[in-house]
Design an enzyme around this catalytic site. Structure first.
Site, short mmCIF file in Angstrom:
data_model
loop_
_atom_site.label_atom_id
_atom_site.label_comp_id
_atom_site.label_asym_id
_atom_site.label_seq_id
_atom_site.Cartn_x
_atom_site.Cartn_y
_atom_site.Cartn_z
N TYR A 141 0.79 -1.30 0.00
CA TYR A 141 0.20 0.00 0.00
C TYR A 141 0.81 1.13 -0.03
CZ TYR A 141 -4.72 -1.85 0.77
OH TYR A 141 -5.70 -2.36 0.62
N LYS A 189 4.13 -14.97 1.22
CA LYS A 189 4.25 -15.51 -0.03
C LYS A 189 5.75 -15.72 -0.21
CE LYS A 189 2.53 -17.10 -3.96
NZ LYS A 189 1.68 -18.58 -4.02
N ASP A 221 -2.00 -17.91 -0.40
CA ASP A 221 -2.92 -18.73 -1.22
C ASP A 221 -3.73 -19.85 -0.46
OD1 ASP A 221 -0.52 -19.82 -1.49
OD2 ASP A 221 -0.83 -20.09 -3.49
N ASP A 245 -5.56 -7.24 3.94
CA ASP A 245 -6.96 -6.28 3.38
C ASP A 245 -7.86 -7.47 2.94
OD1 ASP A 245 -8.41 -4.26 2.59
OD2 ASP A 245 -7.64 -4.80 0.47
N ASP A 249 -11.40 -9.49 4.39
CA ASP A 249 -12.67 -9.32 3.93
C ASP A 249 -13.23 -10.73 3.71
OD1 ASP A 249 -13.02 -6.46 3.71
OD2 ASP A 249 -13.64 -6.44 1.46
C1 IPM Z 1 -9.85 -1.48 4.55
C2 IPM Z 1 -10.49 -0.68 3.31
C3 IPM Z 1 -9.50 0.21 2.73
C4 IPM Z 1 -8.17 -0.56 2.80
C5 IPM Z 1 -9.77 1.18 1.66
C6 IPM Z 1 -10.95 1.90 1.83
C7 IPM Z 1 -8.50 2.15 1.42
O1 IPM Z 1 -10.62 -1.65 2.15
O2 IPM Z 1 -9.85 -0.81 5.45
O3 IPM Z 1 -9.68 -2.66 4.60
O4 IPM Z 1 -7.99 -1.03 1.65
O5 IPM Z 1 -7.33 -0.79 3.68
MG MG Z 2 -10.41 -3.86 3.11
#
Ligand code: IPM
Ligand code: MG
Length: 368
Positions: A141, A189, A221, A245, A249
């Site tokens: 990032y 990785k 993975d 990240d 999710d």
């Molecule tokens: C998160 C979000 C953020 C990230 C975005 C909104 C920049 O997806 O907090 O996970 O990728 O860190």
């Molecule tokens: Mg995110």
């Protein structure tokens, strides 16, 4: 105790969910005799609209002076066509970086009332209770350079870490593992990336200091696969920013709703920014439909991690649990035979639950 909290509502449903969580914090303050003061600042799209930048200086200055920061969400289609440095997300990335909030804690634990809505079979998801510790201010990032070259025909993003950045996040993950089930999975990785090989070296070194913690390495993975085939396998996962990240999710939907998951972004001295894992949901913004529970649970994390108020945090968490067991829910939550209420009503239910629940014994135990 006196604590000053900066609220960054942000965009979309951010204002309504932070308002709901503020109400719950006020209930906590009244019940436990604390004095919480609040100050609100802009970030993200709202800040772009009103101040021409996703992260105004006064927002950063106020956050630096705060005891804790509560954020709603940033972004929305309105700002999607802006150049990268002007997007609402830059506000969020900027505040994390400028405040040095390098450790992102994302706990994933199911609520019984919601497990039937998980995409996984109940017997697979049932006992999952894990924590993702995501490195938040380095890695892919924040690599330098990040740019287009050769008349826009080539592009470069880099994944850079210094050893000390890896060490501090690994230290944090051991700390987390020790207050949980003493199991740490470091995800990388290393079969491809040099940065992952250094990450592994650091974990191997650090584990000597923590013989009580079971440590393993897993390729990202394989970890993604394991998260959906056997989530109960994991206790604490520590990983690079982008891997974290994506995995967080993935993990967030296991428990039946993204609308329930809180997060903390902290640094060593205890300052932290607390936010729901979900986004700004512009499609339902301003309609009082949004589920405030992830933000309320994020406020509980603030009490625990930044204010050392674990009794108060436990109280919020068990009030949320009770409200769900009583089958109150917002439209996003699939609760069987439940009572659907608005976002603000759901937050009030949490406050009512705390007010009616007598925890004098807990208070005496904590402050004696
Ligand atoms: C998160 C979000 C953020 C990230 C975005 C909104 C920049 O997806 O907090 O996970 O990728 O860190
Ligand atoms: Mg995110």
């Amino acid at each position: 105790m006196e604590k000053h909290i900066v609220i960054l509502p942000g965009d979309g449903i951010g204002p309504e969910v932070t308002k709901a969580a503020k109400g719950v914090l006020e209930t906590v303050a009244a019940k436990f005799g604390h004095n919480f003061t609040f100050e609100t600042h802009e970030i993200g799209g709202a800040a772009i609209d009103n101040q021409g930048t996703p992260l105004p200086e006064d927002t950063v200055a106020a956050c630096r002076k705060a005891d804790g920061i509560l954020l709603g969400a940033v972004g929305g289609p309105k700002w999607d066509d802006l150049p990268g440095h002007m997007r609402p997300e830059k506000g969020l990335l900027g505040i994390r970086k400028q405040l040095g909030l390098f450790a992102n804690l994302r706990p994933v634990k199911g609520f019984d009332a919601l497990l039937h809505a998980s995409p996984l079979k109940p017997e697979v998801v049932g006992d999952s209770d894990l924590l993702i510790v995501r490195e938040l201010t380095g890695g892919l990032y924040f690599g330098e350079p990040s740019e287009r070259r050769n008349n826009g025909q080539d592009v470069v993003d880099t994944l850079a870490y210094s050893r000390s950045e890896i060490e501090r996040i690994v230290d944090q993950s051991f700390k987390s593992a020790k207050v949980r089930r003493n199991k740490l999975t470091s995800v990388d990785k290393a079969n491809v990336l040099e940065s992952s090989r250094m990450w592994r070296e650091v974990v191997e070194e650090k584990k000597q200091e923590h013989p009580d913690v079971e440590v393993e390495h897993m390729l990202v993975d394989a970890a993604a696969m394991k998260l959906v085939t056997n989530p109960g396998y994991f206790d604490v996962i520590v990983t690079e920013n982008m891997f974290g990240d994506i995995l967080s999710d993935e993990a967030s939907v296991l428990t039946g709703s993204l609308g329930m998951l809180p997060s903390a972004s902290i640094r060593q001295d205890g300052l932290g920014l607390y936010e729901p894992v979900h986004g700004s949901a512009p499609d339902i913004a301003g309609q009082n439909k949004a589920n405030p529970l992830a933000t309320i649970l994020s406020a509980a994390m603030m009490l625990r991690h930044s204010f050392n108020m674990s009794v108060e945090a436990d109280e919020i968490e068990s009030a949320v649990q009770s409200v769900l067991n009583d089958k109150y829910h917002t439209a996003d939550l699939k609760v069987k035979d439940g009572t659907q209420v608005s976002g603000s009503e759901l937050a009030e239910k949490v406050s009512e639950q705390m007010t009616s629940n007598d925890t004098t014994d807990d208070i005496m135990r904590c402050y004696a």
